[in-house]
Write an enzyme that holds these catalytic residues in place. Structure first.
Site, PDB file in Angstrom:
ATOM      1  N   SER A 138       0.853  -1.189   0.000  1.00  0.00           N
ATOM      2  CA  SER A 138       0.000   0.000   0.000  1.00  0.00           C
ATOM      3  C   SER A 138       0.884   1.231   0.000  1.00  0.00           C
ATOM      4  CB  SER A 138      -0.881   0.006   1.256  1.00  0.00           C
ATOM      5  OG  SER A 138      -1.516   1.260   1.430  1.00  0.00           O
ATOM      6  N   TYR A 150      -1.717  -1.222  10.252  1.00  0.00           N
ATOM      7  CA  TYR A 150      -1.735  -1.540   8.813  1.00  0.00           C
ATOM      8  C   TYR A 150      -0.504  -0.957   8.137  1.00  0.00           C
ATOM      9  CZ  TYR A 150      -3.504  -1.590   3.969  1.00  0.00           C
ATOM     10  OH  TYR A 150      -3.664  -1.797   2.615  1.00  0.00           O
TER      11      TYR A 150
END
Length: 251
Positions: A138, A150
């Site tokens: 990401s 995350y």
């Protein structure tokens, strides 16, 4: 462009929805043999009916099931040519509000599972002196923006992509990554946001993405099949940003 992926054996984790499903379909379009792994048998069966992929019901947070997955895939197809580590989830909120065990869960699903599956798949790839491992991270692994747990897990995935690539390239196995920005697909998170504010996507794109819209899953899938092909033979260890200009990094 002919990518010469026909007949390649491809495993995509998290392949029943979103980016993973689009990647699996893109490889099928190129003539590859594709297997997908996910937890939900209902979603797996639905995807198999739609596209004909081989399916594997596995919880990839469990080491033994990761081992079973690679063993079953190689037993069925004879080898593994491409592994796409796509499975992932966002956990927690701010650092101070997120219990340590939630950080551990994020690392297990988003990072450790990819490391372990890569170790397992690389055994077959080294034997065949050929293979590609693609890690889906990401832009928030490169800069702040998502939940801290995350971000940390995706940053670790970007780091291991580079480290592992240096070990495997001598055996003609390439390890590369893709860092998507905001990609729309009708999952629970996006649907909840739209329920609260029907104009959410438009506002988000106008505020955060120079291209003026969210990306599509197909736009990530197109990069994945290119990276898996010999057309990308000199791309090693890099995690490619695919985000319509959303990230603020200049490298």
């Amino acid at each position: 462009m002919e990518l010469h992926l026909k007949g390649k054996n491809v495993l995509v984790t998290g392949g029943t929805i979103g980016i993973g499903k689009a990647i699996a379909n893109a490889f099928l379009h190129e003539g590859a043999h594709v297997g997908i792994a996910a937890r939900s048998m209902n979603e797996l069966a639905k995807t198999k009916e739609e596209s004909g992929v081989e399916i594997y019901q596995k919880d990839l947070a469990i080491p033994e099931q990761r081992e079973q997955l690679i063993e079953e895939f190689v037993d069925h197809f004879g080898s593994i040519d491409v592994l796409v580590n796509n499975v992932g989830a966002s956990h927690g909120q701010g650092v101070l509000q997120t219990p340590v065990n939630v950080f551990e869960q994020a690392m297990e699903v988003n990072f450790i599972s990819a490391v372990h599956l890569s170790q397992l798949a690389s055994t077959s790839m080294i034997k065949n002196q050929n293979g590609v491992i693609i890690n889906i991270s990401s832009i928030f692994g490169k800069e702040a923006g998502g939940a801290p747990s995350y971000n940390a897990s995706k940053a670790a995935l970007i780091s291991i992509t580079k480290s592992l690539s240096s070990e495997l390239i001598k055996d003609h196995v390439r390890v590369v990554g893709i860092a998507p920005g905001a990609i729309y697909h009708p999952n629970r998170i996006w649907q909840n946001r739209l329920k609260k504010d029907p104009k959410y996507l438009k506002k988000y794109a106008e505020d955060k993405i120079p291209a003026g819209r969210l990306g599509t899953t197909d736009e990530i899938a197109n990069v994945a099949v290119f990276l898996a092909s010999d057309k990308a033979s000199w791309i090693v260890g890099t995690t490619v940003t695919v985000d319509g200009g959303q990230s603020r990094l200049n490298f």
